[in-house]
Design a protein around this motif. Structure first.
Motif, PDB file in Angstrom:
ATOM      1  N   THR A  40      38.519 -57.824  20.395  1.00 21.80           N
ATOM      2  CA  THR A  40      39.629 -58.023  19.472  1.00 21.80           C
ATOM      3  C   THR A  40      39.068 -57.953  18.066  1.00 21.80           C
ATOM      4  N   LEU A  41      39.644 -57.068  17.239  1.00 23.14           N
ATOM      5  CA  LEU A  41      39.057 -56.802  15.926  1.00 23.14           C
ATOM      6  C   LEU A  41      39.931 -57.285  14.782  1.00 23.14           C
ATOM      7  N   GLY A  42      40.957 -58.094  15.097  1.00 23.99           N
ATOM      8  CA  GLY A  42      41.840 -58.611  14.056  1.00 23.99           C
ATOM      9  C   GLY A  42      42.856 -57.566  13.621  1.00 23.99           C
ATOM     10  N   ASN A  43      43.920 -58.018  12.934  1.00 23.15           N
ATOM     11  CA  ASN A  43      44.959 -57.114  12.436  1.00 23.15           C
ATOM     12  C   ASN A  43      45.523 -56.193  13.514  1.00 23.15           C
ATOM     13  N   GLY A  44      45.605 -56.688  14.735  1.00 25.42           N
ATOM     14  CA  GLY A  44      46.192 -55.893  15.817  1.00 25.42           C
ATOM     15  C   GLY A  44      45.287 -54.824  16.386  1.00 25.42           C
ATOM     16  N   LYS A  45      44.049 -54.767  15.891  1.00 28.90           N
ATOM     17  CA  LYS A  45      43.123 -53.763  16.412  1.00 28.90           C
ATOM     18  C   LYS A  45      42.379 -54.325  17.621  1.00 28.90           C
ATOM     19  N   TYR A  46      42.345 -53.570  18.685  1.00 31.91           N
ATOM     20  CA  TYR A  46      41.599 -54.004  19.860  1.00 31.91           C
ATOM     21  C   TYR A  46      41.128 -52.796  20.657  1.00 31.91           C
ATOM     22  N   ILE A  47      40.184 -53.025  21.519  1.00 32.75           N
ATOM     23  CA  ILE A  47      39.779 -52.011  22.486  1.00 32.75           C
ATOM     24  C   ILE A  47      39.504 -52.713  23.812  1.00 32.75           C
ATOM     25  N   ARG A  48      40.014 -52.132  24.885  1.00 33.29           N
ATOM     26  CA  ARG A  48      39.789 -52.665  26.234  1.00 33.29           C
ATOM     27  C   ARG A  48      39.323 -51.504  27.096  1.00 33.29           C
ATOM     28  N   VAL A  49      38.170 -51.672  27.679  1.00 35.27           N
ATOM     29  CA  VAL A  49      37.537 -50.583  28.428  1.00 35.27           C
ATOM     30  C   VAL A  49      37.161 -51.075  29.822  1.00 35.27           C
ATOM     31  N   ASN A  50      37.313 -50.219  30.797  1.00 34.47           N
ATOM     32  CA  ASN A  50      36.730 -50.501  32.108  1.00 34.47           C
ATOM     33  C   ASN A  50      35.940 -49.262  32.528  1.00 34.47           C
ATOM     34  N   THR A  51      34.880 -49.495  33.262  1.00 31.66           N
ATOM     35  CA  THR A  51      34.073 -48.375  33.737  1.00 31.66           C
ATOM     36  C   THR A  51      33.760 -48.584  35.204  1.00 31.66           C
ATOM     37  N   SER A  52      33.513 -47.507  35.902  1.00 33.61           N
ATOM     38  CA  SER A  52      33.000 -47.633  37.267  1.00 33.61           C
ATOM     39  C   SER A  52      31.981 -46.533  37.497  1.00 33.61           C
ATOM     40  N   LEU A  90      36.758 -70.217  20.493  1.00 35.03           N
ATOM     41  CA  LEU A  90      35.750 -69.556  19.659  1.00 35.03           C
ATOM     42  C   LEU A  90      36.456 -68.743  18.577  1.00 35.03           C
ATOM     43  N   GLN A  91      35.727 -68.407  17.536  1.00 30.07           N
ATOM     44  CA  GLN A  91      36.256 -67.461  16.556  1.00 30.07           C
ATOM     45  C   GLN A  91      35.107 -66.629  16.005  1.00 30.07           C
ATOM     46  N   CYS A  92      35.429 -65.417  15.567  1.00 31.62           N
ATOM     47  CA  CYS A  92      34.416 -64.514  15.014  1.00 31.62           C
ATOM     48  C   CYS A  92      34.968 -63.878  13.746  1.00 31.62           C
ATOM     49  N   PRO A  93      34.090 -63.498  12.805  1.00 34.13           N
ATOM     50  CA  PRO A  93      34.535 -62.650  11.703  1.00 34.13           C
ATOM     51  C   PRO A  93      34.936 -61.298  12.291  1.00 34.13           C
ATOM     52  N   THR A  94      36.112 -60.802  11.915  1.00 41.35           N
ATOM     53  CA  THR A  94      36.564 -59.531  12.475  1.00 41.35           C
ATOM     54  C   THR A  94      36.977 -58.570  11.373  1.00 41.35           C
ATOM     55  N   CYS A  95      36.730 -57.315  11.615  1.00 45.19           N
ATOM     56  CA  CYS A  95      37.244 -56.261  10.752  1.00 45.19           C
ATOM     57  C   CYS A  95      37.024 -54.936  11.471  1.00 45.19           C
ATOM     58  N   SER A 145      35.908 -58.777   6.323  1.00 46.00           N
ATOM     59  CA  SER A 145      36.123 -59.562   7.536  1.00 46.00           C
ATOM     60  C   SER A 145      36.928 -60.817   7.271  1.00 46.00           C
ATOM     61  N   GLN A 146      37.646 -61.226   8.299  1.00 45.01           N
ATOM     62  CA  GLN A 146      38.385 -62.498   8.292  1.00 45.01           C
ATOM     63  C   GLN A 146      38.170 -63.133   9.650  1.00 45.01           C
ATOM     64  N   ASP A 147      38.137 -64.471   9.691  1.00 44.80           N
ATOM     65  CA  ASP A 147      37.923 -65.143  10.971  1.00 44.80           C
ATOM     66  C   ASP A 147      39.156 -64.992  11.854  1.00 44.80           C
ATOM     67  N   THR A 148      38.933 -64.633  13.105  1.00 50.11           N
ATOM     68  CA  THR A 148      40.012 -64.455  14.064  1.00 50.11           C
ATOM     69  C   THR A 148      39.657 -65.253  15.327  1.00 50.11           C
ATOM     70  N   PRO A 149      40.637 -65.980  15.895  1.00 50.53           N
ATOM     71  CA  PRO A 149      40.355 -66.703  17.141  1.00 50.53           C
ATOM     72  C   PRO A 149      40.068 -65.717  18.277  1.00 50.53           C
ATOM     73  N   CYS A 150      39.116 -66.065  19.113  1.00 53.53           N
ATOM     74  CA  CYS A 150      38.817 -65.246  20.297  1.00 53.53           C
ATOM     75  C   CYS A 150      39.756 -65.646  21.428  1.00 53.53           C
ATOM     76  N   THR A 151      40.072 -64.686  22.275  1.00 56.11           N
ATOM     77  CA  THR A 151      41.018 -64.943  23.362  1.00 56.11           C
ATOM     78  C   THR A 151      40.414 -64.544  24.704  1.00 56.11           C
ATOM     79  N   GLY A 152      41.068 -65.036  25.756  1.00 51.46           N
ATOM     80  CA  GLY A 152      40.647 -64.653  27.110  1.00 51.46           C
ATOM     81  C   GLY A 152      39.196 -65.004  27.348  1.00 51.46           C
ATOM     82  N   ASN A 153      38.440 -64.063  27.902  1.00 50.94           N
ATOM     83  CA  ASN A 153      37.016 -64.338  28.142  1.00 50.94           C
ATOM     84  C   ASN A 153      36.118 -63.609  27.151  1.00 50.94           C
ATOM     85  N   GLU A 154      36.607 -63.438  25.933  1.00 49.38           N
ATOM     86  CA  GLU A 154      35.783 -62.836  24.877  1.00 49.38           C
ATOM     87  C   GLU A 154      34.890 -63.928  24.286  1.00 49.38           C
ATOM     88  N   ASN A 155      33.666 -63.998  24.775  1.00 44.47           N
ATOM     89  CA  ASN A 155      32.768 -65.117  24.470  1.00 44.47           C
ATOM     90  C   ASN A 155      31.635 -64.776  23.513  1.00 44.47           C
TER      91      ASN A 155
END
Ligand SMILES: *[C@@H]1O[C@H](CO)[C@@H](O)[C@H](O)[C@H]1NC(C)=O
Ligand SMILES: *[C@@H]1O[C@H](CO)[C@@H](O)[C@H](O)[C@H]1NC(C)=O
Length: 163
Positions: free
Chosen positions: A90-102, A126-131, A141-151
Motif C-alpha cells: 500500500t503506497l498511500g493516496n489510493g496507490k497499491y500493488i497486489r501480486v501473486n506468483t507461482s 503499524l504505519q510506514c512513510p508512503t509515497c 512521503s506521508q505516514d499511512t497505516p498498514c493493513t492486512g498482513n503488510e508487516n
C-alpha cells in the motif's frame, strides 16, 4: 570386460546428466483471470528454473488511479531470484500493488488461473512513510497505516512498463 565397463560408465553418467526440459504456457495480457490470447509455449531447462505465472492488480500505471490487472505466463531459467507467493504493498493516496506468483516444473503446469490477493482494509497497528512517484516527480512521503498482513516498510525503485 574391465575395459568395457570403464568405457561404459562415463557414457552412462553423461547421459543421466543431460538437461531435462519442460514446456510451459507463454502469454501475457490484461484479462482479469487469464492471458488473452494464449500466445504459445516456451521450453526451459529444469535444473534451476521452470514455468511461472505472475498475476497482479495495481493502481500505479494509470494517472487517475484506476485499477489495472495483468497476467503473464512463461519460462524462467533460474527460480532463485524470483519472488515467491503473494505480495501486497500500500503506497498511500489510493496507490497499491497486489501480486501473486507461482512456479512449477512439469509440462504445461502454469495453465491454471492464478488468484491475486484481495484487499484487506483492517489496520494492523503499524504505519510506514508512503509515497509513489513516476519519472522525476518528488516522492513526498506521508505516514499511512498498514493493513492486512503488510508487516514491513519497503522502498523500491524500477521501471514501469505498460503493455
Ligand atoms: C496465490 O497463488 C496460489 C497458487 O499458487 C494460491 O494457492 C493462493 O491462494 C494465492 N494467494 C492469494 C492471496 O491469492
Ligand atoms: C485482514 O487483516 C487482519 C489484520 O492483519 C487479519 O486479522 C485478518 O485475518 C485479515 N482478513 C483476511 C480476510 O485475510
Amino acid at each position: 570386460m574391465v575395459s568395457f565397463l570403464l568405457c561404459l560408465l562415463p557414457a552412462l553418467l553423461a547421459t543421466s546428466a543431460q538437461a531435462q526440459t519442460v514446456t510451459c504456457k507463454k502469454c501475457s495480457g490484461s484479462a482479469d483471470s487469464s492471458c488473452q490470447p494464449p500466445a504459445g509455449t516456451c521450453t526451459v531447462d529444469t535444473a534451476k528454473g521452470g514455468c511461472v505465472t505472475v498475476a497482479d492488480e495495481n493502481t500505479l500505471a494509470t494517472a487517475d488511479g484506476t485499477k489495472s490487472t495483468s497476467v503473464s505466463k512463461g519460462c524462467v531459467g533460474d527460480f532463485s531470484p524470483f519472488i515467491k507467493g503473494p505480495v501486497t504493498a500500500t503506497l498511500g493516496n489510493g496507490k497499491y500493488i497486489r501480486v501473486n506468483t507461482s512456479q512449477c516444473s512439469t509440462d504445461d503446469c502454469n495453465s491454471a488461473v492464478l488468484a491475486v490477493p484481495k484487499e484487506n482494509t483492517t489496520k494492523n497497528g503499524l504505519q510506514c512513510p508512503t509515497c509513489f512517484a513516476l519519472n522525476t516527480n518528488p516522492c513526498d512521503s506521508q505516514d499511512t497505516p498498514c493493513t492486512g498482513n503488510e508487516n514491513y516498510c519497503i522502498s523500491f525503485a524500477g521501471y514501469l512498463v505498460t503493455g
